[in-house]
Design a protein around this motif. Sequence first.
Motif, PDB file in Angstrom:
ATOM      1  N   TYR A  82       0.801  -1.257   0.132  1.00 48.26           N
ATOM      2  CA  TYR A  82       0.150  -0.050   0.103  1.00 48.26           C
ATOM      3  C   TYR A  82       0.836   1.090  -0.058  1.00 48.26           C
ATOM      4  O   TYR A  82       0.291   2.544   0.199  1.00 48.26           O
ATOM      5  CB  TYR A  82      -0.923  -0.016   1.175  1.00 48.26           C
ATOM      6  N   ARG A  83       2.178   1.203   0.061  1.00 48.71           N
ATOM      7  CA  ARG A  83       3.102   2.196   0.041  1.00 48.71           C
ATOM      8  C   ARG A  83       2.878   3.089   1.169  1.00 48.71           C
ATOM      9  O   ARG A  83       2.773   4.322   1.305  1.00 48.71           O
ATOM     10  CB  ARG A  83       2.862   3.061  -1.237  1.00 48.71           C
ATOM     11  N   VAL A  84       2.394   2.591   2.506  1.00 47.01           N
ATOM     12  CA  VAL A  84       2.224   3.299   3.559  1.00 47.01           C
ATOM     13  C   VAL A  84       3.443   2.726   4.766  1.00 47.01           C
ATOM     14  O   VAL A  84       3.441   1.679   4.823  1.00 47.01           O
ATOM     15  CB  VAL A  84       0.695   3.184   4.356  1.00 47.01           C
ATOM     16  N   THR A  85       3.939   3.792   5.240  1.00 44.39           N
ATOM     17  CA  THR A  85       4.949   3.217   6.346  1.00 44.39           C
ATOM     18  C   THR A  85       4.357   3.359   7.744  1.00 44.39           C
ATOM     19  O   THR A  85       3.921   4.479   8.192  1.00 44.39           O
ATOM     20  CB  THR A  85       6.014   4.234   6.288  1.00 44.39           C
ATOM     21  N   LEU A  86       4.368   2.188   8.423  1.00 46.86           N
ATOM     22  CA  LEU A  86       3.979   2.109   9.761  1.00 46.86           C
ATOM     23  C   LEU A  86       5.055   1.807  10.542  1.00 46.86           C
ATOM     24  O   LEU A  86       6.160   1.215  10.335  1.00 46.86           O
ATOM     25  CB  LEU A  86       3.040   1.089   9.947  1.00 46.86           C
ATOM     26  N   ALA A  87       4.841   2.531  11.651  1.00 45.87           N
ATOM     27  CA  ALA A  87       5.828   2.035  13.090  1.00 45.87           C
ATOM     28  C   ALA A  87       5.383   1.016  13.510  1.00 45.87           C
ATOM     29  O   ALA A  87       4.417   0.575  14.294  1.00 45.87           O
ATOM     30  CB  ALA A  87       5.803   3.221  14.184  1.00 45.87           C
ATOM     31  N   ALA A  88       6.183  -0.192  13.124  1.00 48.13           N
ATOM     32  CA  ALA A  88       5.722  -1.593  13.699  1.00 48.13           C
ATOM     33  C   ALA A  88       5.479  -1.800  15.041  1.00 48.13           C
ATOM     34  O   ALA A  88       4.332  -2.530  15.496  1.00 48.13           O
ATOM     35  CB  ALA A  88       6.743  -2.589  12.975  1.00 48.13           C
ATOM     36  N   ASP A  89       6.221  -1.226  16.184  1.00 45.47           N
ATOM     37  CA  ASP A  89       6.064  -1.490  17.397  1.00 45.47           C
ATOM     38  C   ASP A  89       4.816  -0.548  18.060  1.00 45.47           C
ATOM     39  O   ASP A  89       4.183  -0.929  18.930  1.00 45.47           O
ATOM     40  CB  ASP A  89       7.275  -1.050  18.349  1.00 45.47           C
ATOM     41  N   ARG A  90       4.361   0.443  17.291  1.00 51.68           N
ATOM     42  CA  ARG A  90       3.329   1.176  17.894  1.00 51.68           C
ATOM     43  C   ARG A  90       1.910   1.212  17.078  1.00 51.68           C
ATOM     44  O   ARG A  90       0.973   1.562  17.324  1.00 51.68           O
ATOM     45  CB  ARG A  90       3.903   2.639  17.954  1.00 51.68           C
ATOM     46  N   GLN A  91       2.195   0.924  15.716  1.00 50.05           N
ATOM     47  CA  GLN A  91       1.077   1.011  14.773  1.00 50.05           C
ATOM     48  C   GLN A  91       0.504  -0.584  14.348  1.00 50.05           C
ATOM     49  O   GLN A  91      -0.625  -0.568  13.634  1.00 50.05           O
ATOM     50  CB  GLN A  91       1.253   1.948  13.538  1.00 50.05           C
ATOM     51  N   VAL A  92       1.041  -1.309  14.750  1.00 47.06           N
ATOM     52  CA  VAL A  92       0.536  -2.637  14.385  1.00 47.06           C
ATOM     53  C   VAL A  92       0.496  -3.662  15.383  1.00 47.06           C
ATOM     54  O   VAL A  92       1.373  -3.647  16.601  1.00 47.06           O
ATOM     55  CB  VAL A  92       1.671  -3.406  13.347  1.00 47.06           C
ATOM     56  N   MET A  93      -0.629  -4.511  15.444  1.00 43.70           N
ATOM     57  CA  MET A  93      -0.703  -5.531  16.750  1.00 43.70           C
ATOM     58  C   MET A  93      -1.077  -6.851  15.712  1.00 43.70           C
ATOM     59  O   MET A  93      -1.969  -6.792  14.811  1.00 43.70           O
ATOM     60  CB  MET A  93      -1.848  -5.178  17.720  1.00 43.70           C
ATOM     61  N   ALA A  94      -0.406  -8.096  16.287  1.00 43.64           N
ATOM     62  CA  ALA A  94      -0.859  -9.056  15.615  1.00 43.64           C
ATOM     63  C   ALA A  94      -2.070  -9.914  16.295  1.00 43.64           C
ATOM     64  O   ALA A  94      -2.510  -9.533  17.433  1.00 43.64           O
ATOM     65  CB  ALA A  94       0.193 -10.283  15.888  1.00 43.64           C
ATOM     66  N   LEU A  95      -2.877 -10.595  15.333  1.00 41.43           N
ATOM     67  CA  LEU A  95      -4.259 -11.248  16.011  1.00 41.43           C
ATOM     68  C   LEU A  95      -4.165 -12.656  15.708  1.00 41.43           C
ATOM     69  O   LEU A  95      -3.651 -13.164  14.977  1.00 41.43           O
ATOM     70  CB  LEU A  95      -5.252 -10.600  15.061  1.00 41.43           C
TER      71      LEU A  95
END
Length: 393
Positions: A82-95
């Motif tokens: 998607y060409r979107v940069t996320l802060a893995a530690d703050r913007q992503v959570m595994a489900l």
Amino acid sequence: MVFPERFSSLTEHVWPRLRGLLDPHPGGGDVLNLTIGEPRHAWPSFVSHLVAANDAAFGKYPPNEGTPELLQAIAGWVKRRYRVTLAADRQVMALNGTREGLYNAAMALCPETKNGRKPIVLVPNPFYPVYAVAALSVGADVVYMPATRETGFLPDFSALDSETLERTAIAYVCSPSNPQGAIASRDYWRDLMALAEKHDFLIFADECYSEVYRDTPPVGALEAASEFGAHPERVLVFHSLSKRSNLPGLRSGFVAGGPASIGQIKQLRAYAGAPLPLPLMRAAEAVWADEKHVEESRARYVAKYDIADRVFEGIDGCSAPQAGFFLWLPVSDGEQAALKLWTETGIRVLPGGYLAREVNGENPGNGYIRVAMVAEEQEMQSGLERLRDCLFE
């Protein structure tokens, strides 16, 4: 014992209801089950080896939020896709599967009141049942939005009055949609995000079918939010390896969004969540990083689209969708059609009305059946021909 009545408005769950319709009657031919959206294509061969290689980690408690490596793998996929940069530690959570996230996000983020009144959760109709259950669990009113042929099989949020929008806390959107396979365009996302900004509600974008499509990748909600400058906390997206990688049993999904929203969901997860075992997370890291198996699986679905288009050529409304792997076929009565198909051919499909709710005396799914294109190509071709000959000729 007295039980809560919050779920009293729900009808019987889809699958017991379907068994109650079909099972009292013998099937009329070789059984072909096209009811449930359980992918049957091969999953990546390296998964089993990675689980086995990391089996010692079954003896450890897994981190609630996902391993740093898994979160980085997911963020890397989002960047590539998607060409979107996320802060893995703050913007992503595994489900542990997307369903968990779609439910718990409402539990974590829906306010008790909205502008001094009971909140509203907007749900497409037909819909994935967890949307409505999540809304009822947080004590919200559910407003079912018709997603019909007239609306392009997506909810028309512009049709809502300002009073409803001012009470809205969350809007669930599924794109590509289940069951119809409709894709939200950039303009659709832009208009919805403008409404969400104006009336201050969250968008929960269920994008589990995003990697099953004909030719052009569907626009993602985070992609659109970045393009249109939406508030970073406005949109949360939910993805899974179930459909993308034919791994429903791995239970690897994720939620991504603004750091404040993800922080709230993480806090709930610490008490109520069920994280993936570590060996499964290790396998999921590799699966999110690999696209070859996704492309191979997608090519098979495209071949099935072509089969459906040929089988139903000239029958109005019966072409394959632009995305997803369901056929949403118009019939006079979904229950009658499903029962006729079962008793005369042995094919099991789902009445569309089981995925929808009656509103103002109308159920937008009653005139449809949902057919999961999950069988092998040759079996799919013969099954669709039997279906066509039974219901449309």
